[in-house]
Design an enzyme around this catalytic site. Structure first.
Site, mmCIF file in Angstrom:
data_model
loop_
_atom_site.group_PDB
_atom_site.id
_atom_site.type_symbol
_atom_site.label_atom_id
_atom_site.label_comp_id
_atom_site.label_asym_id
_atom_site.label_seq_id
_atom_site.Cartn_x
_atom_site.Cartn_y
_atom_site.Cartn_z
ATOM 1 C CE1 TYR A 145 -3.735 2.600 1.133
ATOM 2 C CE2 TYR A 145 -2.013 3.230 2.971
ATOM 3 C CZ TYR A 145 -3.197 3.455 1.922
ATOM 4 O OH TYR A 145 -4.020 4.573 2.234
ATOM 5 C CG ASN A 174 -4.410 4.991 11.237
ATOM 6 O OD1 ASN A 174 -5.408 4.670 10.642
ATOM 7 N ND2 ASN A 174 -3.461 4.409 11.428
ATOM 8 C CD GLU A 187 -13.336 -4.018 10.422
ATOM 9 O OE1 GLU A 187 -13.611 -3.930 9.259
ATOM 10 O OE2 GLU A 187 -13.484 -4.804 11.169
ATOM 11 C CE LYS A 188 -6.918 3.209 7.215
ATOM 12 N NZ LYS A 188 -5.642 4.006 7.101
ATOM 13 N NE ARG A 278 3.356 4.549 10.681
ATOM 14 C CZ ARG A 278 3.742 4.319 9.674
ATOM 15 N NH1 ARG A 278 5.089 4.563 9.421
ATOM 16 N NH2 ARG A 278 3.162 3.895 8.529
HETATM 17 P P1 NAD Z 1 -12.593 4.610 1.444
HETATM 18 O O1 NAD Z 1 -12.364 3.267 1.244
HETATM 19 O O2 NAD Z 1 -13.608 4.817 2.580
HETATM 20 O O3 NAD Z 1 -12.581 5.546 0.228
HETATM 21 C C1 NAD Z 1 -11.905 5.399 -0.837
HETATM 22 C C2 NAD Z 1 -13.083 5.065 -2.185
HETATM 23 O O4 NAD Z 1 -12.492 4.686 -3.269
HETATM 24 C C3 NAD Z 1 -14.179 4.165 -1.765
HETATM 25 O O5 NAD Z 1 -15.413 4.957 -1.873
HETATM 26 C C4 NAD Z 1 -14.365 3.198 -3.022
HETATM 27 O O6 NAD Z 1 -15.376 2.724 -3.626
HETATM 28 C C5 NAD Z 1 -13.563 4.060 -4.204
HETATM 29 N N1 NAD Z 1 -12.883 3.344 -5.143
HETATM 30 C C6 NAD Z 1 -12.242 2.029 -4.966
HETATM 31 N N2 NAD Z 1 -12.042 1.487 -6.051
HETATM 32 C C7 NAD Z 1 -12.338 2.126 -7.172
HETATM 33 C C8 NAD Z 1 -12.504 2.116 -8.460
HETATM 34 N N3 NAD Z 1 -12.041 1.397 -9.232
HETATM 35 N N4 NAD Z 1 -13.196 3.254 -9.027
HETATM 36 C C9 NAD Z 1 -13.813 4.438 -8.290
HETATM 37 N N5 NAD Z 1 -13.621 4.433 -6.913
HETATM 38 C C10 NAD Z 1 -13.179 3.389 -6.339
HETATM 39 O O7 NAD Z 1 -11.034 5.125 2.111
HETATM 40 P P2 NAD Z 1 -10.731 6.597 3.003
HETATM 41 O O8 NAD Z 1 -10.351 6.168 4.180
HETATM 42 O O9 NAD Z 1 -11.858 7.652 2.530
HETATM 43 O O10 NAD Z 1 -9.669 7.036 2.210
HETATM 44 C C11 NAD Z 1 -9.412 8.079 1.089
HETATM 45 C C12 NAD Z 1 -8.115 8.249 0.610
HETATM 46 O O11 NAD Z 1 -7.023 8.532 1.550
HETATM 47 C C13 NAD Z 1 -7.544 7.138 -0.063
HETATM 48 O O12 NAD Z 1 -6.526 7.248 -0.954
HETATM 49 C C14 NAD Z 1 -6.831 6.550 1.194
HETATM 50 O O13 NAD Z 1 -5.461 5.599 0.829
HETATM 51 C C15 NAD Z 1 -6.061 7.581 1.570
HETATM 52 N N6 NAD Z 1 -5.781 7.502 3.124
HETATM 53 C C16 NAD Z 1 -6.659 7.299 4.035
HETATM 54 C C17 NAD Z 1 -6.300 6.968 5.239
HETATM 55 C C18 NAD Z 1 -7.132 6.674 6.408
HETATM 56 O O14 NAD Z 1 -6.783 6.650 7.679
HETATM 57 N N7 NAD Z 1 -8.542 6.556 6.223
HETATM 58 C C19 NAD Z 1 -4.980 7.332 5.749
HETATM 59 C C20 NAD Z 1 -3.898 7.593 4.717
HETATM 60 C C21 NAD Z 1 -4.413 7.645 3.542
#
Ligand code: NAD
Length: 314
Positions: A145, A174, A187-188, A278
């Site tokens: 990732y 996070n 889930e985290k 971290r």
């Molecule tokens: P999430 O899984 O709730 O949101 C990601 C969205 O991407 C989902 O709604 C999913 O349906 C969509 N998606 C997946 N495959 C797809 C596709 N093929 N086409 C279109 N849409 C697609 O995750 P999140 O927690 O909202 O994270 C959002 C972003 O932030 C991500 O890039 C994640 O890597 C990054 N991020 C999140 C965290 C965290 O703690 N939540 C931490 C670091 C980075």
């Protein structure tokens, strides 16, 4: 002139909160995602169901012209998912990033935001000094990732160097809060612990690892504020967005117990934990005037009741 923003991943946790914020800030917003948001109808002016692994879908998402693109779509989850779905992450998230950045470059947009992650950093020793954004290199992320995020960062930066758009790259810590994934395997830690505590009658819960791993968590409203500040700034280098409050997983479990009014007794069981420690600099985002408003206790006090409600009504 009303600004136009495209939010990819608008059906997800952070994306749906970001759409709310942009609409409140007066933007015209198109959301794009493979699914609608789970909890509420999106307030986006348009919502496009699109599989962004398909290059044509990414081009269609950009049609009509945009000032800003926020790229948050990813195949995403907590440690359990990250360790069990490596090829899925490498395939799906990479295709999404390749397609969206190329379509944005061809669509003559002004600014491109990428949601990257502190998973781009290596593991750390306990007590080690803060890592700054530049310390992502030499690169040694703990999981695929993180490597995929580094690739996406580099792709976005290369288009920006060609002058195709201005890039804003955030490395999120996070994030947690209401309307986040709370069950199902993606889930985290904060959401998983809230769910386990809500489900447990006597406060005994299974927790992966030995409780000593150190983490920092940012409440969703603070993260969205950080995203908006970064996007509006002139900061073109990758920028951590997080808090300076660090806790062990054991302390996190105890805090959830306090918020829930339960005496929590964790059973430490084998499971994917990720890195041990971290400690990241937030100087860069703070230099843009960002300060988190919610400490972990405040954020959990807003998150636990929502998850408890889901548990009760599921
Ligand atoms: P999430 O899984 O709730 O949101 C990601 C969205 O991407 C989902 O709604 C999913 O349906 C969509 N998606 C997946 N495959 C797809 C596709 N093929 N086409 C279109 N849409 C697609 O995750 P999140 O927690 O909202 O994270 C959002 C972003 O932030 C991500 O890039 C994640 O890597 C990054 N991020 C999140 C965290 C965290 O703690 N939540 C931490 C670091 C980075």
């Amino acid at each position: 002139m009303t600004k136009r923003a495209l939010v990819c991943g608008a059906g997800g946790f952070i994306g749906s909160h970001l759409v709310n914020r942009l609409v409140n800030d007066g933007y015209w917003v198109r959301g794009a995602d493979i699914k609608h948001p789970e909890w509420n109808a999106s307030p986006a002016d348009e919502f496009l169901i699109a599989d962004l692994r398909d290059p044509g879908a990414a081009v269609a998402a950009l049609e009509g012209g945009f000032d800003e693109v926020y790229q948050l779509a990813a195949d995403m989850g907590g440690m359990g998912f990250i360790h069990s779905a490596e090829t899925q992450i490498m395939h799906n998230s990479m295709l999404i990033n390749v397609n969206v950045v190329q379509a944005a470059a061809e669509a003559d947009i002004e600014r491109y935001f990428l949601a990257s992650s502190v998973c781009v950093y290596r593991d750390m020793e306990l007590g080690e000094a803060e890592l700054t954004e530049d310390d992502a290199y030499p690169a040694l992320p703990d999981n695929e990732y993180g490597w995929e995020k580094l690739y996406a960062e580099r792709a976005v930066a290369s288009y920006a160097r060609e002058g195709r758009f201005q890039a804003r790259i955030a490395r999120f810590q996070n994030c947690y809060g209401p309307e986040g994934t709370w069950t199902g395997g993606r889930e985290k830690a904060p959401a998983a612990l809230c769910r386990k505590v809500a489900e447990s009658a006597d406060g005994s819960i299974d927790v992966w690892g030995d409780g000593s791993a150190v983490r920092s968590f940012i409440y969703i409203d603070d993260l969205v504020e950080g995203v908006r500040r970064l996007m509006d700034s002139e900061m073109s280098d990758p920028t951590n967005i997080g808090t300076r409050e660090y806790v062990s997983v054991k302390q996190l479990a105890e805090l959830v117990g306090e918020v829930a009014g339960k005496r929590v007794s964790p059973h430490w069981v084998e499971g994917p934990v990720g890195v041990q420690n971290r400690n990241f600099s937030n100087d860069r985002i703070e230099s843009l005037g960002f300060q988190p408003k919610f400490d972990l206790a405040d954020g959990l006090a807003r998150t636990y009741p929502w998850i408890k409600n889901q548990v009760v009504s599921s």
